[in-house]
Design an enzyme around this catalytic site. Structure first.
Site, PDB file in Angstrom:
ATOM      1  CG  ASP A 145     -29.280  25.189  36.894  1.00  0.00           C
ATOM      2  OD1 ASP A 145     -29.211  25.963  35.923  1.00  0.00           O
ATOM      3  OD2 ASP A 145     -28.686  24.088  36.940  1.00  0.00           O
ATOM      4  CG  ASP A 205     -26.304  27.437  30.395  1.00  0.00           C
ATOM      5  OD1 ASP A 205     -25.237  27.740  29.842  1.00  0.00           O
ATOM      6  OD2 ASP A 205     -26.750  26.287  30.378  1.00  0.00           O
TER       7      ASP A 205
HETATM    8  N1  GLY Z   1     -27.841  23.938  31.344  1.00  0.00           N
HETATM    9  C1  GLY Z   1     -28.915  24.524  30.698  1.00  0.00           C
HETATM   10  C2  GLY Z   1     -29.133  24.078  29.334  1.00  0.00           C
HETATM   11  O1  GLY Z   1     -29.057  22.892  29.065  1.00  0.00           O
HETATM   12  O2  GLY Z   1     -29.396  24.895  28.488  1.00  0.00           O
END
Ligand code: GLY
Length: 398
Positions: free
Chosen positions: A121, A180
């Site tokens: 992230d 993601d």
């Molecule tokens: N983990 C990123 C999302 O919830 O899209």
């Protein structure tokens, strides 16, 4: 291309507040432009700033009766979106107070770039905050922080698997790569072109290839998470995690893929990435419900009584505008441009705009349904990608 340009100009010149099937709550027939939505949104963002006095506490969601942002610390995966929202509002308005606020809320995230990477992230956190800040101000200090962040993200790369280990915090998956994570390759591509190691480019390409091979199913839906053997690199299985079931299509995951593969093509020229983005987008569009905004997972058996995910629509709008700018065929350009514009139109109706109900721009996003967390509420990344989509539409040139 002249006719095409004309079509685009006509399309860009107005956004309709009342899309026909947009929603049961939409009653207004008033027509508004993208500038008006950006103006009211920027005004609302400036208003939401007033009670926020501590810069390392940042908005994430709204689940209280008062309609006020709930705040999180800089280590939260969503910490970069609020500074990003402020940068976008400044970009539109040129308002110096918004710029100052964007700088104030961006600064505390610096620590992430220089700490050991806890997960992928870091890309969302740093690229949405410092990335937008650098794009708009050329602040050299921001550039240094972004380069450091890219190196930190790259420490999660496992060369045996050929991808970034997205969530080291999940010991049940010795090496996991989530869809993601495609979004966070943009930081690596950027760094490799801006003074960072060329190896960052190779890591990003390899990661996208491994994701394409293993997380994209033959029917062009996607797994949220791919589990790999961290010693041999073998793919073990695909897992739902934030989706409904291992074989279901989690809406936001699909949009991370659409957008991530589109810019991976932009950065590399690798046609397979473009084709993958196109196929993921087509799958997403083909399965949309009639009102044009996805449910949180396309396969939740509770549909049509399942929660929506406005954030997925906002991300899809950004990804499809990116795609429309990359495809060579005029019919595809028009297709993805119009699809993106429809998402923006619908999100700009009273069915999705929060208006005076709360401090956010958009209602009806869903964060982590299987954990019963953040169901059908305003979430900061929906606002971030909504602002980005509006600005992309405003700046659109075929
Ligand atoms: N983990 C990123 C999302 O919830 O899209």
């Amino acid at each position: 291309m002249n006719n095409l340009k004309l079509i685009f100009l006509i399309a860009v010149s107005s956004i309709f507040l009342n899309c026909k099937n947009s929603s049961k709550e939409s009653t207004s027939k008033k027509e508004i432009t993208v500038d008006e939505v950006l103006k009211s949104s920027s005004g609302k963002i400036k208003e939401a700033l007033k009670p926020l006095k501590v810069y390392d506490s940042l908005p994430r969601n709204i689940e209280n009766e008062e309609g006020k942002w709930e705040l999180v610390g800089v280590r939260d995966w969503c910490s970069g979106f609020w500074p990003g929202v402020l940068w976008y509002a400044f970009e539109f308005s040129g308002d110096k107070e918004l710029k100052q606020a964007a700088e104030n809320f961006t600064a505390p995230l610096k620590a992430i770039a220089y700490s050991p990477a806890s997960d992928h992230d870091i890309g969302f956190q740093i690229y949405c905050s410092f990335g937008n800040g650098y794009r708009l101000t050329d602040n050299e200090a921001y550039k240094e922080i972004m380069l450091a962040a890219a190196d930190t993200l790259a420490t999660l790369y496992n060369p045996v698997v050929g991808s970034i280990h997205s969530w080291p915090i999940k010991p049940q998956y010795p090496h996991n790569t989530i869809i993601d994570n495609m979004m966070n390759l943009e930081l690596l591509f950027w760094a490799s072109k801006n003074g960072g190691s060329k190896e960052l480019y190779n890591i990003a390409v390899s990661h996208a290839e491994v994701t394409m091979k293993n997380l994209v199913r033959p029917d062009y839906s996607t797994y949220h998470l791919g589990s790999f053997d961290n010693k041999t690199g073998d793919f073990i299985k695909g897992v739902a995690h934030q989706g409904y079931a291992d074989d279901s299509m989690w809406a936001r995951g699909q949009t991370w893929g659409i957008y991530g593969f589109a810019f991976s093509y932009r950065e590399t020229g690798i046609e397979d990435f473009l084709n993958t983005s196109i196929k993921l987008a087509d799958k997403f569009l083909e399965r949309l419900p009639e009102d044009g905004i996805p449910f949180w997972d396309f396969d939740d058996p509770k549909i049509p009584n399942a929660p929506k995910d406005a954030s997925a629509a906002a991300i899809a709008a950004c990804g499809m505008l990116e795609l429309a700018g990359l495809v060579k065929e005029d019919d595809l350009k028009i297709k993805y441009y119009n699809a993106a514009k429809r998402f923006i139109d619908i999100l700009s109706t009273n069915a999705y705009l929060s208006n005076d109900k709360n401090q956010a721009l958009l209602m009806h996003s869903t964060g982590h349904h299987p954990k019963n967390s953040e169901i059908d509420m305003p979430i900061i990344y929906a606002d971030y990608y909504f602002m980005e989509a509006l600005l992309r539409l405003k700046k659109w040139k075929s």
